[in-house]
Design a protein around this motif. Sequence first.
Motif: not given
Length: 299
Positions: A87-115
């Motif tokens: 959130k800190n990075v995304i909020d700052a990027a938005k406030a400073n009008e950064v053009n794009k964020i690319v996020w490396n998730t370090s693995g495939w995202l799950e379709s739903q929370k798995i605990g």
Amino acid sequence: MKILVFGATGSQQFSIIGEAKKKDAEVIAATSSENSFEKLAQAGATPILANMNDADKMLEITKGVDAIAFMIPVSLPNPFDGLQYAKNVIDAAKANEVNKIVWNTSGWLESQKIGSPVDDVKLDVYEYLKNSGMDYVIIQPTIYMENMMGPFCAPFITNEKKLAYPTPEAMPIGWIASRDVSAFVVEAIYNVALKSDAFKISGLDNLRGNDLAEQFSQGVKEEIAYYPQKPQEFGDILKPMVGEAGASSVAAYYESLQNATEYPPKFNAQMNEVLEKLPVQMTSLAEWARENREYFFKG
């Protein structure tokens, strides 16, 4: 193009510096330790001391930045803190009008929370990024070839000529080189048509354990056998790095794979479609092993 990179001191993001420099980008690398400054500077980045948990610092360092390549720090004592870091990075990027964020998730995202806190928090980050109004691309890699350099694997290769990993021999995996993932991140930054996209990426070969060992053997010119490591053994080796709770969680995951009748997918059979949008020269397992032979076998 000015690109701010988080996590560049680690193997997952380090190669972003080189890939971005190929396109004549100016790279700023955020790190929480001055000990990393020399390594980052030698790679061609401008190092800057910053921690993602500091919202004010994020506002400061994102000024004048065109794009951000970020990932949630690995092995946080409390994985759920990753949401606030993001959130800190995304909020700052938005406030400073950064053009794009690319996020490396370090693995495939799950379709739903798995605990699993490490996996579940990523879904919260995904929702926050998706609803932020920012242009973004999400790069979801499978398992890194560099994992074989870890202390749970490399000593077995060197000393016993066994490729140790806690996945069943029958489980296929599309192993991917971190350099290729970094190349995907940089291509995503430069592709202006991508504004709210996510890509599941893998290597081009879906290798079972024995196939993996065969490809590795070809690369290092040594006869290496696959060793399906016991999850508990893997967890014990991992414990000093990620703590007892983290190691137990990882070991439990691999234990579930040992007893599975159906394995989670770790391969994208449609990588040709990804490569049309993000043209990257992919690295085969044998090629990667050949390039890194000296890491495992000195001389």
